[in-house]
Enzyme design. Structure first.
Site, PDB file in Angstrom:
ATOM      1  N   HIS A 147     -11.524   7.436 -15.849  1.00 34.63           N
ATOM      2  CA  HIS A 147     -13.213   7.867 -16.472  1.00 34.63           C
ATOM      3  C   HIS A 147     -14.425   8.637 -15.691  1.00 34.63           C
ATOM      4  O   HIS A 147     -14.912   8.933 -16.220  1.00 34.63           O
ATOM      5  CB  HIS A 147     -13.540   6.684 -17.730  1.00 34.63           C
ATOM      6  CG  HIS A 147     -13.943   7.066 -18.550  1.00 34.63           C
ATOM      7  ND1 HIS A 147     -13.843   7.607 -20.262  1.00 34.63           N
ATOM      8  CD2 HIS A 147     -15.653   7.640 -18.522  1.00 34.63           C
ATOM      9  CE1 HIS A 147     -15.429   8.166 -20.915  1.00 34.63           C
ATOM     10  NE2 HIS A 147     -16.255   7.690 -19.762  1.00 34.63           N
ATOM     11  N   GLU A 148     -14.021   7.064 -14.982  1.00 35.50           N
ATOM     12  CA  GLU A 148     -15.680   7.624 -14.073  1.00 35.50           C
ATOM     13  C   GLU A 148     -16.054   8.858 -13.316  1.00 35.50           C
ATOM     14  O   GLU A 148     -16.655   9.478 -13.048  1.00 35.50           O
ATOM     15  CB  GLU A 148     -16.001   5.818 -13.934  1.00 35.50           C
ATOM     16  CG  GLU A 148     -16.818   5.600 -14.907  1.00 35.50           C
ATOM     17  CD  GLU A 148     -17.910   5.368 -15.894  1.00 35.50           C
ATOM     18  OE1 GLU A 148     -18.279   6.434 -15.416  1.00 35.50           O
ATOM     19  OE2 GLU A 148     -17.544   4.975 -16.756  1.00 35.50           O
ATOM     20  N   HIS A 151     -15.967  11.867 -15.010  1.00 38.07           N
ATOM     21  CA  HIS A 151     -16.921  12.061 -15.151  1.00 38.07           C
ATOM     22  C   HIS A 151     -17.335  13.323 -13.787  1.00 38.07           C
ATOM     23  O   HIS A 151     -18.393  13.934 -14.191  1.00 38.07           O
ATOM     24  CB  HIS A 151     -18.054  10.973 -15.791  1.00 38.07           C
ATOM     25  CG  HIS A 151     -18.233  10.517 -16.576  1.00 38.07           C
ATOM     26  ND1 HIS A 151     -18.665  11.791 -18.312  1.00 38.07           N
ATOM     27  CD2 HIS A 151     -17.768   9.771 -16.952  1.00 38.07           C
ATOM     28  CE1 HIS A 151     -18.804  10.731 -19.384  1.00 38.07           C
ATOM     29  NE2 HIS A 151     -18.368   9.851 -18.481  1.00 38.07           N
ATOM     30  N   GLU A 225     -17.569  12.205 -22.560  1.00 34.85           N
ATOM     31  CA  GLU A 225     -17.340  11.194 -23.244  1.00 34.85           C
ATOM     32  C   GLU A 225     -16.270  11.362 -24.016  1.00 34.85           C
ATOM     33  O   GLU A 225     -15.017  10.606 -23.571  1.00 34.85           O
ATOM     34  CB  GLU A 225     -17.673  10.305 -24.206  1.00 34.85           C
ATOM     35  CG  GLU A 225     -18.802   9.586 -23.909  1.00 34.85           C
ATOM     36  CD  GLU A 225     -18.631   8.791 -22.122  1.00 34.85           C
ATOM     37  OE1 GLU A 225     -18.132   7.830 -21.730  1.00 34.85           O
ATOM     38  OE2 GLU A 225     -19.342   9.079 -21.067  1.00 34.85           O
TER      39      GLU A 225
END
Length: 295
Positions: A147-148, A151, A225
């Protein structure tokens, strides 16, 4: 949440400092006010320089500030098997996402959290809390890291800085228009130079408009997100990403935050209709549902 909140708060602080300092310079340059009124063209140019400058200063400071505020320690040489796994997992995700290897850091905190920050896609930092490493299993932690990394790969911090720069520009211009209106129309000042009413009303308007602008930033953050969740599912697997979000939901649901802080919790549970506008993350149940419904 840490990534966005650190950036927004730093941006507000930098912008206020730059704006107060710039008022004197604006008067000297004749941008603040001319005898016939505001020099809007010059003001817009100056506001754009100041607005984007404040935003990108905040972005340039993001890694340093994150390390200072969280006490994060970058892993230069893994000291144990957990740190070795952490570095190798980030390396694997970064290679899959097509970005340079980020710095990997750990910070001491009981909360289950992670964030990514940095000015460039190939020179970012991914940090995780000790609480996450102690609470989540490797599959769940792998999904959070994915997930990070997403980003970073999506350039979310850079896009956020550009959006914030545009908003800063309008905040600076509109706050000075408000100040001019208060000084000349309400207070009926007829001086060639601006008075104290202008400065006070400009700063107040800038704070209020800055808060409204932060709502747009938070809306943007919530949208990104969902994309980061999808990216984490692609890198680590959908079931792992869903499991990580469900673990977060189970961990944080029993916690009763004060109403003033509920909107800023990692669960994203709103404290009311209005407070939802200040949430940096969508509610976890919405994120889980979006992953389950994705084709």
């Amino acid at each position: 949440m840490k990534r966005v909140m650190l950036f927004v708060l730093t941006n507000i602080a930098v912008l206020l400092v730059l704006s107060v300092s710039a008022n004197i310079l604006l008067n000297v340059l004749g941008v603040q006010q001319l005898p016939g009124g505001l020099n809007l063209t010059a003001l817009l140019i100056f506001a754009a320089v100041l607005g984007f400058g404040g935003s990108f200063i905040s972005l340039a400071m993001s890694k340093w500030l994150a390390k200072r505020m969280t006490g994060a320690t970058v892993i230069d040489q893994p000291r144990n098997s957990t740190e070795q796994w952490l570095v190798e997992t980030v390396r694997h995700h970064a290679r899959q996402a097509g970005i340079g290897m980020p710095e990997v850091a750990v910070y001491d905190a009981p909360d289950v959290n992670a964030f990514a920050t940095g000015m460039k896609r190939d020179h970012a930092m991914v940090a995780v809390s000790t609480g996450l490493l102690q609470t989540m299993n490797k599959d769940e932690a792998e999904a959070v890291l994915g997930h990070e990394i997403t980003h970073v790969a999506n350039g979310d911090m850079i896009t956020l800085a550009l959006l914030q720069g545009v908003l800063n520009t309008f905040v600076i211009v509109l706050s000075r228009v408000v100040g001019y209106f208060v000084d000349r129309v309400l207070l009926k000042s007829d001086r060639d130079s601006v008075g104290i009413g202008y400065f006070v009303s400009t700063i107040v308007a800038q704070i209020v408009l800055g808060i409204l602008a932060s709502m747009i930033v938070m809306w943007f953050s919530r949208r990104r997100e969902f994309r980061a969740d999808a990216g984490g599912a692609k890198l680590a697997g959908r079931e792992k990403m869903i499991s990580a979000l469900e673990r977060l939901k189970a961990l944080h649901e029993p916690t009763q935050l004060p109403n003033q802080m509920a909107a800023f919790g990692i669960t994203g549970k709103p404290g009311g209709g209005f407070m939802r506008l200040f949430m940096s993350h969508p509610p976890l149940e919405e994120r889980i549902a979006a992953l389950k419904q994705a084709p």
